[in-house]
Design an enzyme around this catalytic site. Structure first.
Site, PDB file in Angstrom:
ATOM      1  CE  LYS A 221      -4.383  -1.927   1.373  1.00 52.68           C
ATOM      2  NZ  LYS A 221      -5.368  -2.216   2.412  1.00 52.68           N
ATOM      3  NE  ARG A 261      -7.518  -8.689   0.591  1.00 52.71           N
ATOM      4  CZ  ARG A 261      -7.093  -7.941  -0.419  1.00 52.71           C
ATOM      5  NH1 ARG A 261      -6.075  -7.129  -0.261  1.00 52.71           N
ATOM      6  NH2 ARG A 261      -7.704  -7.988  -1.593  1.00 52.71           N
TER       7      ARG A 261
HETATM    8  N1  PMM Z   1      -7.421  -3.990   1.024  1.00 47.74           N
HETATM    9  C1  PMM Z   1      -7.777  -4.041  -0.274  1.00 47.74           C
HETATM   10  C2  PMM Z   1      -8.806  -4.909  -0.702  1.00 47.74           C
HETATM   11  N2  PMM Z   1      -9.441  -5.715   0.170  1.00 47.74           N
HETATM   12  N3  PMM Z   1      -9.719  -6.505   2.369  1.00 47.74           N
HETATM   13  C3  PMM Z   1      -9.390  -6.456   3.654  1.00 47.74           C
HETATM   14  N4  PMM Z   1     -10.034  -7.262   4.552  1.00 47.74           N
HETATM   15  N5  PMM Z   1      -8.414  -5.632   4.134  1.00 47.74           N
HETATM   16  C4  PMM Z   1      -7.720  -4.794   3.303  1.00 47.74           C
HETATM   17  O1  PMM Z   1      -6.862  -4.044   3.793  1.00 47.74           O
HETATM   18  C5  PMM Z   1      -8.060  -4.800   1.921  1.00 47.74           C
HETATM   19  C6  PMM Z   1      -9.080  -5.687   1.486  1.00 47.74           C
HETATM   20  C7  PMM Z   1      -7.093  -3.149  -1.270  1.00 47.74           C
HETATM   21  O2  PMM Z   1      -5.888  -3.677  -1.672  1.00 47.74           O
HETATM   22  P1  PMM Z   1      -5.697  -4.508  -3.042  1.00 47.74           P
HETATM   23  O3  PMM Z   1      -6.190  -3.642  -4.161  1.00 47.74           O
HETATM   24  O4  PMM Z   1      -4.270  -4.787  -3.111  1.00 47.74           O
HETATM   25  O5  PMM Z   1      -6.504  -5.769  -2.946  1.00 47.74           O
END
Ligand code: PMM
Length: 284
Positions: A221, A261
């Site tokens: 991020k 994650r």
């Molecule tokens: N961040 C993203 C998408 N889904 N779900 C959870 N539970 N926590 C997060 O911090 C989160 C998520 C955005 O990141 P990405 O685009 O790399 O998936």
């Protein structure tokens, strides 16, 4: 407290590693990676070989500024991937804010619903998940992605996020979801400045004090790009943030996170194994 659904994911004593598949043309770190469902399924199999415990499949980008996609488009992106992965015995969660999508994903084999809106974006989400009988991740969320950068004011980010997540947990329980099936997530980068993310990580025990498992999504991020900026202030590029992600995963796991994650799994697994040894003094 963790019920048997959640306990089945991963190994006792170490943080769960959730690998990410974003079946979207525009996610910030890995958008447009997959030509079709087969390519995404192969990637999921690789994440499992790398050591992922579960694969989180999403069809709607949540990057800052992203617009919503239609339900049919979201379903067509994720259902074939979830069906293909679960047919191969691979555990899946579904990253969606829509109750109908969650239901079809569970039908296709997903065993966990990951709702970045904490049940706020779709009024039917919590009762649907209650009926489905699967665990849910409730993330801290203030507004859709195309508006969230207007909602970054906090007087005390830790207290406000903890209070908001406690309220979402209570709403989920009121909708019939077993409290043992609720995972909370502070939502790093969602309506938050870099300093907010770091404060939330520093005060992770304040979130753990709600006595729910905690998931941390820091992977690649923007706030990691900022902390690793070059001398001229240029942020570290997205593709070069995995070592920082591993560091956050190790520290989060050592501070009691239930899971992380991430996009890059092999190094993350090493990080959470080290965290386990650190926490348990090498004895297990
Ligand atoms: N961040 C993203 C998408 N889904 N779900 C959870 N539970 N926590 C997060 O911090 C989160 C998520 C955005 O990141 P990405 O685009 O790399 O998936």
């Amino acid at each position: 407290m963790i019920d048997e659904h959640l306990a089945r994911i991963g190994e006792p004593g170490r943080a769960v590693v959730m690998g990410v598949i974003n079946a979207t043309p525009d996610s910030f770190s890995d958008g447009g990676q997959f030509a079709d469902a087969d390519a995404a399924i192969s990637f999921g199999e690789q994440l499992i070989r790398d050591g992922a415990d579960i694969i989180d499949v999403g069809g709607e980008s949540t990057r800052p500024g992203a617009a919503r996609v239609g339900t049919d488009e979201e379903l067509s992106r994720i259902v074939p991937i979830i069906s293909g992965l679960t047919a191969r015995g691979i555990r899946c969660s579904v990253d969606t804010m829509r109750a109908g999508v969650a239901a079809q994903a569970v039908e296709a084999g997903a065993e966990l619903v990951n709702d970045v809106s904490g049940g706020l974006a779709d009024a039917a989400m919590l009762t649907t998940v209650s009926d489905l009988g699967v665990p849910i991740v409730l993330m801290h969320w203030r507004a859709p992605s195309d508006e969230m950068d207007n909602f970054t004011h906090y007087d005390d980010v830790v207290a406000e996020v903890v209070l908001a997540l406690a309220a979402r947990r209570d709403a989920a329980v009121a909708a019939g979801i077993n409290p043992d099936r609720i995972v909370l997530d502070p939502g790093l980068g969602f309506a938050k400045l870099a300093s907010h993310n770091w404060e939330l990580l520093r005060d992770l025990p304040a979130l753990s004090a709600l006595n729910q498992p905690v998931l941390i999504g820091a992977s690649r991020k923007r706030f990691l790009g900022a902390v690793l900026a070059g001398r001229d202030g240029t942020p570290r590029p997205v593709g070069d943030r995995d070592a920082a992600t591993h560091a956050v995963s190790a520290l989060a796991a050592a501070n009691g996170a239930w899971g992380v994650r991430v996009h890059e799994v092999a190094g993350t697994l090493d990080a959470v194994r080290v965290a386990r040894a650190w926490r348990e003094g090498g004895a297990w």
